[in-house]
Design a protein around this motif. Structure first.
Motif, short mmCIF file in Angstrom:
data_model
loop_
_atom_site.label_atom_id
_atom_site.label_comp_id
_atom_site.label_asym_id
_atom_site.label_seq_id
_atom_site.Cartn_x
_atom_site.Cartn_y
_atom_site.Cartn_z
N SER A 36 0.80 -1.22 0.00
CA SER A 36 0.00 0.00 0.00
C SER A 36 0.83 1.28 0.00
O SER A 36 0.29 2.38 -0.03
CB SER A 36 -0.94 0.01 1.20
OG SER A 36 -0.20 0.01 2.41
N SER A 51 1.69 6.72 -0.75
CA SER A 51 0.70 5.82 -0.17
C SER A 51 -0.54 5.79 -1.04
O SER A 51 -0.95 6.85 -1.57
CB SER A 51 0.28 6.28 1.23
OG SER A 51 1.38 6.22 2.12
N GLU A 52 -1.14 4.61 -1.20
CA GLU A 52 -2.37 4.56 -1.99
C GLU A 52 -3.40 5.47 -1.33
O GLU A 52 -3.36 5.73 -0.13
CB GLU A 52 -2.87 3.14 -2.17
CG GLU A 52 -3.27 2.42 -0.94
CD GLU A 52 -3.66 0.96 -1.22
OE1 GLU A 52 -4.52 0.48 -0.48
OE2 GLU A 52 -3.11 0.33 -2.13
#
Length: 131
Positions: A36, A51-52
């Motif tokens: 992620s 970061s997603e």
């Protein structure tokens, strides 16, 4: 006290961000990267965490910037020469980025800008002397 800068950006595509920034020649700190997020090392004092979006949104009560319409910030990065600026722009375009502004030569300073695939703006600068 020595300080480091760690920028934190959202991304729609963690593997894509990893591929883009490693194509520019930067390295990944695997110890703090996961499915992620990816932690990109740009220098001894500058790193960027991507970061997603679902993870990034937990860090602030504010909404994400729509980078297809707005520039959230223009991050400036110094380069050691004009050739390095041009080479990084070339790599960014080959890796899926786009030109944000055309190159500008101010005599004492040469600059060129790109957007990464998520729309984050980067201004590359080489300065030969003080203005």
């Amino acid at each position: 006290m020595s300080r480091q800068i760690i920028l934190h950006f959202s991304t729609k595509d963690v593997p894509g961000a990893r591929a883009f920034y490693t194509a520019l020649g930067f390295t990944v700190n695997e110890a703090v990267s996961s499915g992620s997020c990816v932690y990109i090392i740009m220098s001894d004092t500058i790193s960027v965490m991507f970061s997603e979006e679902s993870v990034f949104s937990t860090f602030s009560p504010r909404g994400l910037c729509d980078t297809s319409k707005f520039l959230e910030v223009l991050t400036c990065l110094t380069c050691s020469s004009r050739a390095e600026v041009d080479e990084m722009i070339r790599k960014a375009l080959e890796a899926g980025g786009s030109v944000f502004e055309e190159a500008e030569d101010h005599g004492f300073m040469y600059q060129h800008s790109f957007l990464d695939p998520d729309g984050h703006g980067w201004n590359l600068i080489h300065m030969t002397e003080s203005p």
